[in-house]
Design a protein around this motif. Structure first.
Motif, PDB file in Angstrom:
ATOM      1  N   LEU A   1       0.803  -1.127  -0.070  1.00  0.00           N
ATOM      2  CA  LEU A   1      -0.069   0.070   0.237  1.00  0.00           C
ATOM      3  C   LEU A   1       0.882   1.211  -0.254  1.00  0.00           C
ATOM      4  O   LEU A   1       0.573   2.237   0.684  1.00  0.00           O
ATOM      5  CB  LEU A   1      -1.079  -0.099   1.166  1.00  0.00           C
ATOM      6  N   SER A   2       1.891   1.199  -0.855  1.00  0.00           N
ATOM      7  CA  SER A   2       2.827   2.305  -0.763  1.00  0.00           C
ATOM      8  C   SER A   2       1.987   3.720  -1.207  1.00  0.00           C
ATOM      9  O   SER A   2       1.446   3.607  -2.097  1.00  0.00           O
ATOM     10  CB  SER A   2       3.955   2.076  -1.834  1.00  0.00           C
ATOM     11  N   GLY A   3       2.425   4.609  -0.473  1.00  0.00           N
ATOM     12  CA  GLY A   3       1.657   5.979  -0.515  1.00  0.00           C
ATOM     13  C   GLY A   3       0.464   6.219   0.343  1.00  0.00           C
ATOM     14  O   GLY A   3      -0.301   7.277   0.432  1.00  0.00           O
ATOM     15  N   ALA A   4       0.003   5.288   1.159  1.00  0.00           N
ATOM     16  CA  ALA A   4      -0.987   5.080   1.796  1.00  0.00           C
ATOM     17  C   ALA A   4      -0.946   5.357   3.408  1.00  0.00           C
ATOM     18  O   ALA A   4       0.249   5.047   3.734  1.00  0.00           O
ATOM     19  CB  ALA A   4      -1.904   3.917   1.794  1.00  0.00           C
ATOM     20  N   ARG A   5      -1.570   5.915   4.016  1.00  0.00           N
ATOM     21  CA  ARG A   5      -1.437   5.923   5.645  1.00  0.00           C
ATOM     22  C   ARG A   5      -2.087   4.849   6.224  1.00  0.00           C
ATOM     23  O   ARG A   5      -3.242   4.653   6.136  1.00  0.00           O
ATOM     24  CB  ARG A   5      -1.909   7.349   5.924  1.00  0.00           C
ATOM     25  N   VAL A   6      -1.252   4.004   6.818  1.00  0.00           N
ATOM     26  CA  VAL A   6      -1.791   2.621   7.394  1.00  0.00           C
ATOM     27  C   VAL A   6      -1.533   2.767   8.979  1.00  0.00           C
ATOM     28  O   VAL A   6      -0.834   3.174   9.756  1.00  0.00           O
ATOM     29  CB  VAL A   6      -0.993   1.521   6.843  1.00  0.00           C
ATOM     30  N   SER A   7      -2.878   2.500   9.525  1.00  0.00           N
ATOM     31  CA  SER A   7      -3.019   2.591  11.153  1.00  0.00           C
ATOM     32  C   SER A   7      -3.648   1.186  11.439  1.00  0.00           C
ATOM     33  O   SER A   7      -4.215   0.627  10.651  1.00  0.00           O
ATOM     34  CB  SER A   7      -4.056   3.703  11.479  1.00  0.00           C
ATOM     35  N   VAL A   8      -3.178   0.779  12.783  1.00  0.00           N
ATOM     36  CA  VAL A   8      -3.720  -0.543  13.292  1.00  0.00           C
ATOM     37  C   VAL A   8      -4.514  -0.251  14.497  1.00  0.00           C
ATOM     38  O   VAL A   8      -4.328   0.750  15.248  1.00  0.00           O
ATOM     39  CB  VAL A   8      -2.577  -1.327  13.423  1.00  0.00           C
ATOM     40  N   MET A   9      -5.561  -0.981  14.727  1.00  0.00           N
ATOM     41  CA  MET A   9      -6.521  -0.885  15.979  1.00  0.00           C
ATOM     42  C   MET A   9      -5.701  -1.502  16.954  1.00  0.00           C
ATOM     43  O   MET A   9      -5.462  -2.402  16.919  1.00  0.00           O
ATOM     44  CB  MET A   9      -7.847  -1.500  15.461  1.00  0.00           C
ATOM     45  N   GLN A  10      -5.887  -0.830  17.952  1.00  0.00           N
ATOM     46  CA  GLN A  10      -5.349  -1.572  19.325  1.00  0.00           C
ATOM     47  C   GLN A  10      -6.370  -2.304  20.172  1.00  0.00           C
ATOM     48  O   GLN A  10      -7.593  -1.998  20.028  1.00  0.00           O
ATOM     49  CB  GLN A  10      -4.651  -0.229  20.359  1.00  0.00           C
ATOM     50  N   SER A  11      -5.935  -3.015  20.813  1.00  0.00           N
ATOM     51  CA  SER A  11      -7.059  -4.015  21.918  1.00  0.00           C
ATOM     52  C   SER A  11      -8.005  -3.023  22.705  1.00  0.00           C
ATOM     53  O   SER A  11      -8.767  -3.317  22.981  1.00  0.00           O
ATOM     54  CB  SER A  11      -6.346  -4.864  22.719  1.00  0.00           C
ATOM     55  N   SER A  12      -7.509  -1.573  22.922  1.00  0.00           N
ATOM     56  CA  SER A  12      -8.009  -0.859  23.775  1.00  0.00           C
ATOM     57  C   SER A  12      -8.922   0.113  23.126  1.00  0.00           C
ATOM     58  O   SER A  12      -9.776   0.939  23.726  1.00  0.00           O
ATOM     59  CB  SER A  12      -7.279   0.255  24.604  1.00  0.00           C
TER      60      SER A  12
END
Length: 657
Positions: free
Chosen positions: A217-228
């Motif tokens: 996903l080059s060029g995308a802003r990638v975030s991940v959901m945390q358990s909290s």
């Protein structure tokens, strides 16, 4: 603004696209061996260019690695005399009356447990300082054992992390290192050590996965959901993998709270039934958090959504045990080969096959018609099971469904009745691809009369990613009597703790003025082990609230001093300003067909959710399908759609469960 929420499950990977006020959903089969492939495939099928895309996703990579016992070769570094700490644990027996408990392998083999100096006392003074000889010995051990990661857990490191930092600095470049003073700076060396070891053991696996996803996903802003329940950027997630263990389920609860808020239903009992497992939880305005979670038998003291998980899903396999009794789950057919009706080579009967045999699924309407189910294959699988039970295929299917329902009802009682909550005060909310097929039966089992199947229920976890703010949940131990600490001292400590989270979010582009800060304390009576979490409102008011909560929870209060154990701060950015579009008052017509449902004297009408307009009441039995999930509206229930497409279910007055 273009945002994509993604939830990677054991069977399907769900995607929800938000673009210019409209929502588009999509579902693809998961690729467990390389989860990023399903994500990239789904984004390509949506016709999206990764450049400029904002991707928030819930990952099961960390969870699966722990559950399956996978991980890299990890060295555990402790103080002298404490190398076997993780093996000894708390000496607690999970089954008190089991006289022959199965042997359990130690988390870390003894040859990978290394002892060193740098020991603090409870007062923060050095008992055994870390020396240059200690560092040289550690370097030699690293060269000999060649681990892929290192977990450092020294006593009382939350008071002074200098020894752990010195050990980290001595590590070779490129080696993944987890420090307990960074992962979980709290009292409790065993829980702190387990969290640090998990972080180190699965860290390289998650880091490689995130790296492959970011490359794709080059060029995308990638975030991940945390358990909290907060999002964190991908590079931060790779460092704190132990905070991702309930990444996907946290998105589901966020989605349920968001959908219910649109209809004014803040109190929910939720169950997220996917292909492999079912997660149940309580949402009272927003999801509850806990620090007493467990995974694969290990305590996880990091903040996570408070839920209970069982191995019952649409793909759960039905079989007979050695005594001829019917069992359902926890083994699952997964995505490959999947249930027999998927026609991908599976032969064992599953919950999905049972629903199809009972006529509760439209074989031509599954996933909005994009995937046709094979009724003959499902019938053959249930016929084989029924033959062993002396039953017809339909009778065996009904037994499978009833047993799966009982597993889920029991789980719902665990998080409600066993905690003093009356299920009748809540609305049962189902989501996940399989949940709505069971919602009426579960509501009846719990004596509930109302249920909710949210719009986009089949991908609600992915929808929840879209409404997840960036954030951090921070904790730190500060032991002492509450009255002796004083308002000013506690206030200063909470401000300092919050500043670290504010600084991290600032690096992610979240403005300080947009942040919300919630502060709380973990308190207990002096001499107790367990704590209660209270909102910080000054020493006097917080102490009074603790006494009241202790009385409500345990039925009494004690005439003992109140002890402060931990400081907690939750820093969150603004919730994305998204709203579900209105569906309008008129539907598109009548039923699309009918199904012969077992136990129903006449054919059951099949509807699509789009055919029902706002306020159109439907009386069960009926099948209501949409592009991602199917609802079985049982006899004695009625349903109508609200303004945004949520399916509101009501049990007929006087009907007995």
């Amino acid at each position: 603004m273009i945002i994509v929420g993604i939830d990677t499950g054991g069977t399907f990977t769900d995607l929800v696209l938000w673009r210019d006020g409209s929502i588009r959903t999509h579902k693809v089969l998961s690729t467990p061996a390389a989860p990023e492939q399903a994500i990239l495939h789904g984004i390509a099928e949506l016709g999206l260019d990764p450049v400029g895309l904002n991707v928030i996703h819930g990952s099961t990579v960390a969870t699966n690695a722990v559950l399956e016992g996978k991980g890299v070769r990890t060295l555990y570094v402790a103080n002298r005399g404490l190398g076997d700490l993780l093996t000894i644990g708390r000496q607690a027996r999970p089954d008190l009356y089991d006289l022959q408990p199965p042997a359990r392998l130690p988390p870390v083999p003894s040859e990978l447990c290394v002892e060193t100096g740098g020991r603090l006392g409870a007062d923060g003074r050095w008992v055994e300082p870390l020396t240059a000889a200690d560092l040289d010995a550690l370097k030699a051990t690293l060269a000999r054992l060649a681990p892929k990661s290192v977990a450092i857990n020294l006593l009382f490191s939350y008071l002074d992390d200098s020894a752990e930092r010195a050990l980290e600095d001595a590590m070779p470049e490129g080696l993944f290192v987890a420090r307990s003073s960074e992962v979980l700076p709290l009292v409790g060396e065993y829980e702190r050590g387990i969290a640090t070891w998990i972080n180190a053991r699965i860290g390289p696996i998650v880091a490689r996965y995130i790296g492959r996803l970011a490359d794709g996903l080059s060029g995308a802003r990638v975030s991940v959901m945390q358990s909290s329940g907060e999002a964190v950027t991908a590079n931060q997630a790779a460092r704190h993998t132990a905070r991702l263990l309930l990444s996907g389920p946290a998105g589901g609860l966020a989605g349920a709270a968001f959908a219910a808020a649109q209809t004014g239903c803040p109190r929910l009992l939720t169950f997220d039934m996917g292909g492999t497992s079912t997660d149940v939880a309580v949402v009272d305005g927003e999801p509850r958090l806990t620090t007493d979670g467990h995974i694969a038998g290990f305590p996880v003291a990091l903040p996570m959504v408070d839920m209970h998980t069982i191995g019952a899903g649409g793909g759960s396999i039905a079989r007979l045990d050695a005594g001829g009794m019917l069992l359902v789950g926890p083994e699952s057919a997964g995505a490959d080969p999947g249930p027999a009706c998927y026609d991908r080579g599976g032969r064992e009967a599953t919950v999905t096959d049972a629903n199809l045999v009972l006529g509760r699924l439209d074989p031509n309407g599954f996933l909005g018609g994009r995937m046709r189910l094979n009724p003959d294959a499902a019938h053959a699988a249930l016929e084989r099971l029924g033959r062993a039970l002396g039953l017809s295929a339909e009778e065996a299917a009904l037994g499978v469904i009833r047993l799966a329902d009982e597993h889920m009802a029991r789980a719902l009682r665990v998080i409600s009745v066993q905690r003093g909550l009356d299920p009748r005060d809540f609305i049962l909310t189902s989501f996940g691809g399989a949940g709505a097929l069971h919602v009426c039966a579960l509501a009846e089992a719990l004596g509930m009369t109302r249920a909710l199947v949210p719009v986009h229920a089949g991908v609600l976890s992915a929808l929840g990613m879209l409404v997840t703010p960036a954030g951090r949940t921070l904790t730190r131990t500060r032991l002492g009597l509450l009255a002796e600490a004083g308002d000013a001292e506690i206030e200063a400590a909470l401000v300092a703790l919050a500043e670290s989270g504010i600084a991290e979010l600032g690096q992610e582009g979240v403005a300080r003025a947009a942040l919300r800060v919630e502060r709380s304390l973990d308190l207990r009576y002096r001499g107790q082990s367990h704590t209660l979490n209270l909102h910080w409102a000054g020493v006097e008011d917080t102490a009074a609230a603790f006494h009241a909560q202790h009385r409500d929870r345990y039925g009494h209060r004690l005439d003992l001093p109140v002890e402060l154990v931990n400081l907690r701060v939750r820093v969150r950015g603004p919730i994305p300003d998204l709203a579900l579009p209105s569906i309008g008052a008129s539907g598109r017509g009548g039923p699309t067909g009918s199904s012969t449902a077992y136990g129903c004297p006449t054919p059951v009408a099949c509807w699509t959710r789009e055919d029902l307009g706002q306020g159109h009441e439907l009386v069960g039995p009926a099948i209501i399908a949409d592009a991602l999930a199917t609802t079985w509206l049982a006899p004695g229930w009625r349903a109508d759609l609200d303004a945004v497409g949520n399916l509101m279910l009501q049990r007929a007055v006087g009907r007995k469960p």
